[in-house]
Design a protein around this motif. Structure first.
Motif, PDB file in Angstrom:
ATOM      1  N   GLY A 198       0.811  -1.229   0.000  1.00 46.59           N
ATOM      2  CA  GLY A 198       0.000   0.000   0.000  1.00 46.59           C
ATOM      3  C   GLY A 198       0.834   1.262   0.000  1.00 46.59           C
ATOM      4  O   GLY A 198       1.834   1.360  -0.691  1.00 46.59           O
ATOM      5  N   GLY A 199       0.394   2.221   0.844  1.00 46.17           N
ATOM      6  CA  GLY A 199       0.982   3.560   0.839  1.00 46.17           C
ATOM      7  C   GLY A 199       2.413   3.616   1.321  1.00 46.17           C
ATOM      8  O   GLY A 199       3.159   4.524   0.961  1.00 46.17           O
ATOM      9  N   GLY A 200       2.814   2.635   2.142  1.00 52.02           N
ATOM     10  CA  GLY A 200       4.209   2.572   2.537  1.00 52.02           C
ATOM     11  C   GLY A 200       4.635   3.541   3.622  1.00 52.02           C
ATOM     12  O   GLY A 200       5.806   3.899   3.714  1.00 52.02           O
ATOM     13  N   SER A 201       3.711   3.964   4.491  1.00 48.46           N
ATOM     14  CA  SER A 201       4.131   4.893   5.558  1.00 48.46           C
ATOM     15  C   SER A 201       5.137   4.226   6.491  1.00 48.46           C
ATOM     16  O   SER A 201       6.071   4.872   6.965  1.00 48.46           O
ATOM     17  N   ASN A 202       4.975   2.921   6.732  1.00 49.25           N
ATOM     18  CA  ASN A 202       5.958   2.216   7.570  1.00 49.25           C
ATOM     19  C   ASN A 202       7.303   2.152   6.855  1.00 49.25           C
ATOM     20  O   ASN A 202       8.352   2.314   7.475  1.00 49.25           O
ATOM     21  N   ALA A 232       6.076  -4.651   5.524  1.00 55.64           N
ATOM     22  CA  ALA A 232       5.528  -3.378   6.022  1.00 55.64           C
ATOM     23  C   ALA A 232       4.230  -3.087   5.279  1.00 55.64           C
ATOM     24  O   ALA A 232       4.229  -2.439   4.236  1.00 55.64           O
ATOM     25  N   GLY A 233       3.145  -3.604   5.800  1.00 55.98           N
ATOM     26  CA  GLY A 233       1.877  -3.452   5.090  1.00 55.98           C
ATOM     27  C   GLY A 233       1.865  -4.317   3.836  1.00 55.98           C
ATOM     28  O   GLY A 233       1.382  -3.929   2.791  1.00 55.98           O
ATOM     29  N   ILE A 249       5.367  -6.037  10.924  1.00 55.90           N
ATOM     30  CA  ILE A 249       4.665  -5.224  11.924  1.00 55.90           C
ATOM     31  C   ILE A 249       3.180  -5.525  11.811  1.00 55.90           C
ATOM     32  O   ILE A 249       2.634  -5.626  10.716  1.00 55.90           O
ATOM     33  N   PRO A 267      -0.709  -4.649  13.523  1.00 55.53           N
ATOM     34  CA  PRO A 267      -1.383  -3.617  14.317  1.00 55.53           C
ATOM     35  C   PRO A 267      -2.255  -4.172  15.454  1.00 55.53           C
ATOM     36  O   PRO A 267      -3.466  -3.959  15.498  1.00 55.53           O
ATOM     37  N   LEU A 286      -0.935   3.778  14.169  1.00 52.78           N
ATOM     38  CA  LEU A 286       0.020   3.982  13.073  1.00 52.78           C
ATOM     39  C   LEU A 286       1.157   4.916  13.487  1.00 52.78           C
ATOM     40  O   LEU A 286       2.312   4.702  13.118  1.00 52.78           O
ATOM     41  N   GLU A 346       3.482   2.770  15.219  1.00 56.33           N
ATOM     42  CA  GLU A 346       4.179   1.872  14.292  1.00 56.33           C
ATOM     43  C   GLU A 346       5.412   2.565  13.727  1.00 56.33           C
ATOM     44  O   GLU A 346       6.491   1.969  13.590  1.00 56.33           O
TER      45      GLU A 346
END
Ligand code: GRF
Length: 197
Positions: A9-13, A87-88, A108, A110, A171, A174
């Motif tokens: 997904g968005g890759g915030s992690n 990561a996601g 990771i 949640p 998040l 995280e």
């Protein structure tokens, strides 16, 4: 240590991991970001940071997980990763693939494992009336969300929380926890890291 990051997904992690690996004293360095989805926003964010990206679309392989994972392995080879950080990443990996990365693959999740393995963790914590929730970084083993815990971060569940408000609070943690755990793991440290927000 050469670190591959897998995302869907968005890759915030991923961003939080890359940013911390760019700071001094980190034993890890990113070698590739891999996604099963060509449209994953995280691929753009990785490329913006100068990290090699690869896409291995799982759909052409249908139910043949082994074939998908053989393609993953072939794609990874030139990047020569020592560690994989999920990561996601929303595909389940088979025991065969994981065995090849035993002790070298992190994820990771949640929730405060062992509570709430699997999906919809925030809704389940609210439904259960939990006062505390959070996230866990663990070593990946063949059992889903089961491996040795490397770190956890806690957040309060607040009256009126929705799954989205709780997910947003988790998040943030995280993004603190995963970089702190990877920094230690890449340096050979294994003692679990417990953070309270
Ligand atoms: C987040 O919900 C996180 O809890 C889980 O994957 C989801 C997407 O994360 N690990 P990211 O923003 O793609 O890193």
């Amino acid at each position: 240590r050469r670190v591959a990051i897998f995302l869907s997904g968005g890759g915030s992690n991923m961003v939080s991991l890359l940013d911390d690996m760019a700071r001094p004293g980190h034993a890890g360095a990113p070698c590739v970001v891999v996604s099963n989805r060509a449209d994953a926003g995280g691929l753009v964010r990785a490329a913006e940071r100068g990290v090699a990206t690869e896409v291995v679309d799982h759909r052409p392989f249908g139910k043949d997980r082994a074939a998908f994972e053989a393609a993953l392995t072939t794609t990874l080879a030139p990047h020569a990763p020592d560690l994989i950080c999920l990561a996601g990443f929303m595909r389940i990996l088979t025991g065969a693939f994981i065995d090849g990365w035993q002790g070298r693959m992190l994820n990771i999740h949640p929730s405060l494992l062992p509570k709430y393995r699997g999906l919809n963790t925030h809704a389940r914590a609210i439904e259960a009336g939990d006062g505390v929730h959070g996230c866990t970084v663990h070593e990946v083993t063949a059992e889903l969300d089961e491996g040795p815990i490397l770190g956890q971060a806690q957040v309060p569940v607040i009256d009126g929380d929705t799954p989205d408000t709780l997910a947003a609070r988790v998040l943030v943690q995280e993004h603190r926890l995963y970089p702190a755990v990877l920094r230690r793991f890449a340096a050979g440290e294994r003692a679990p890291l417990m953070l309270t927000s």
